[in-house]
Write a protein that holds these residues in place. Structure first.
Motif, PDB file in Angstrom:
ATOM      1  N   PRO A 166       0.859  -1.241  -0.071  1.00 42.10           N
ATOM      2  CA  PRO A 166       0.007  -0.095   0.100  1.00 42.10           C
ATOM      3  C   PRO A 166       0.720   1.221  -0.113  1.00 42.10           C
ATOM      4  O   PRO A 166       1.991   1.505   0.638  1.00 42.10           O
ATOM      5  CB  PRO A 166      -0.790  -0.167   1.315  1.00 42.10           C
ATOM      6  CG  PRO A 166      -0.827  -1.416   1.606  1.00 42.10           C
ATOM      7  CD  PRO A 166       0.475  -2.058   1.145  1.00 42.10           C
ATOM      8  N   ASN A 211      -5.056   6.603  -1.396  1.00 42.07           N
ATOM      9  CA  ASN A 211      -4.229   5.731  -0.572  1.00 42.07           C
ATOM     10  C   ASN A 211      -3.681   6.110   0.490  1.00 42.07           C
ATOM     11  O   ASN A 211      -3.721   5.567   1.784  1.00 42.07           O
ATOM     12  CB  ASN A 211      -3.498   4.540  -1.344  1.00 42.07           C
ATOM     13  CG  ASN A 211      -4.587   3.321  -1.519  1.00 42.07           C
ATOM     14  OD1 ASN A 211      -5.328   2.832  -0.730  1.00 42.07           O
ATOM     15  ND2 ASN A 211      -4.529   2.677  -2.738  1.00 42.07           N
ATOM     16  N   GLN A 233      -6.303   0.380  -1.074  1.00 41.01           N
ATOM     17  CA  GLN A 233      -5.621  -0.455  -0.245  1.00 41.01           C
ATOM     18  C   GLN A 233      -5.650   0.358   1.277  1.00 41.01           C
ATOM     19  O   GLN A 233      -4.621   0.718   1.552  1.00 41.01           O
ATOM     20  CB  GLN A 233      -4.299  -0.854  -0.652  1.00 41.01           C
ATOM     21  CG  GLN A 233      -4.243  -1.664  -1.931  1.00 41.01           C
ATOM     22  CD  GLN A 233      -2.756  -1.690  -2.260  1.00 41.01           C
ATOM     23  OE1 GLN A 233      -2.032  -0.702  -2.746  1.00 41.01           O
ATOM     24  NE2 GLN A 233      -2.043  -2.783  -2.113  1.00 41.01           N
TER      25      GLN A 233
END
Length: 412
Positions: A166, A211, A233
């Motif tokens: 991520p 993210n 994510q």
């Protein structure tokens, strides 16, 4: 063993397996074992390094149960995007540059089989009646499919690769997209529940930035994410609900849109709503959610500048409700959106944060923007390489009320 001989072994083993084994009755493990046995028999007496043998086995297996040629491309972490324009033209983006691969699919039929396998894994359909489909691979990579006769050059597939790790703010700092000082300011804004829109062109890193920002959301909040194909994510949030749209089936029913998901999410007691991307009429529902107590919501949108993002939002809202007067739409935007962060992909293919702007209100028929940070190139910039930093403008931040409520410093 040379490459030509290896490919000959692959095609012979594949043909033998398809003609002689009951593929529908074999599990993946059993098929893998049988392929290993047959390959071992085939290359007995020929010198073949273990890595090459493993590669042959993998190629045979992926051509039967996997995604064929795509498997080796997807497993290469340095490739960020794959563009297939029919069976013979495959392009990849690697390290920010586009290349044409010297490989191709065996036939259009083979490419269509792989497309059906990809689409089927996500429970979607693509066919002549419904020739356009957005879906994802099992690893989360975003996939767009367009079939003939819409795509004149043959089945067209575009894959945006999914990062295995991520994105974090620390990585954005490392890549030079933002500085630690700006990261700290953004953390304050997210925690103080400012509604943030991330704008930028295609490939500018909007989802990546979203993210990274989402990692600043306090862990004890209930977050609902809404996307066309799930790719966010978000980690470290236990109370997380991820929703994904659904295309209509072959008979034209069963479609679930982003608009419907936003409306449904409002009944799920969200503290924050994150919409992966606003593209149409759902912008109205997103703005209304921001205006009805769901502060701290995040979303992205395609635009060339922060000012352009406002115009795009107006257009998107009109798609959702044509009868609304423009003045009402602009007032809605001004009261719902607090901050716009604009990203851009520059001439040297690097992705940079170009502007952080505050939306301060509505006056004389216009939404008023107050730029807080702007990217400025320095003397080290050349035609090939962009050098510069985000610099604080002289404009003081005006909407500090949420910062005060959160007990944060109002010295932005």
């Amino acid at each position: 063993m040379n490459e030509e001989l290896a490919q000959q072994v692959v095609s012979e083993v594949k043909r033998y397996i398809q003609d002689n084994l009951p593929l529908s009755k074999l599990s993946d493990e059993e098929l893998q074992e049988r392929i290993e046995e047959i390959v071992s028999q085939k290359i007995a007496g020929v010198y073949c390094p273990i890595e090459e043998k493993v590669s042959i086995i993998q190629q045979v297996y992926s051509s039967i149960r996997g995604f064929g040629l795509l498997d080796s491309i997807i497993s290469d972490d340095s490739i960020t995007e794959v563009m297939i324009n029919g069976p013979e033209n495959i392009f990849i983006e690697q390290n920010g540059r586009l290349f044409k691969l010297d490989k191709q699919f065996e036939s259009q039929r083979r490419l269509e089989d792989i497309i059906q396998r990809i689409v089927g894994l996500a429970g979607r359909e693509v066919n002549q009646a419904n020739p356009i489909c957005d879906t994802r691979l099992p690893d989360g990579s975003r996939v767009n499919v367009v079939l003939p006769p819409i795509a004149l050059c043959g089945p067209t597939v575009t894959i945006r690769k999914f990062s295995k790790t991520p994105m974090t703010i620390e990585k954005l700092i490392e890549y030079g997209s933002i500085t630690q000082e700006i990261a700290d300011k953004l953390e304050m804004l997210v925690k103080a529940k400012y509604n943030i829109f991330i704008s930028g062109g295609t490939g500018s890193g909007k989802t990546t930035f979203l993210n990274a920002l989402s990692n600043f959301i306090p862990h004890d909040e209930r977050v609902i994410t809404i996307e066309d194909s799930a790719e966010l994510q978000i980690v470290n949030i236990d109370n997380l609900v991820s929703l994904e749209t659904r295309n209509a089936n072959a008979s034209g029913s069963g479609q679930i849109t982003i608009r419907e998901l936003i409306k449904s999410s409002l009944r799920m007691r969200p503290e924050r709503i994150i919409v992966g991307e606003c593209r149409g009429g759902e912008a109205l529902d997103m703005l209304q959610a921001m205006n009805t107590g769901h502060d701290g919501s995040l979303s992205t949108g395609h635009a060339n500048s922060t000012q352009d993002m406002l115009s795009r939002l107006e257009t998107m809202v009109l798609q959702g409700s044509e009868g609304l007067p423009l003045e009402a739409i602009r007032q809605q935007i001004a009261s719902a959106v607090d901050i716009i962060i604009h990203l851009s992909r520059l001439r040297d293919k690097t992705r940079k944060t170009m502007e952080i702007t505050e939306v301060v209100g509505y006056e004389n028929g216009k939404v008023i923007l107050n730029p807080l940070y702007k990217f400025e190139e320095d003397e080290n910039s050349t035609l090939e390489k962009v050098s510069g930093t985000l610099k604080r403008t002289e404009n003081p931040m005006k909407n500090t009320f949420k910062l005060l409520l959160a007990g944060a410093s109002t010295n932005f």
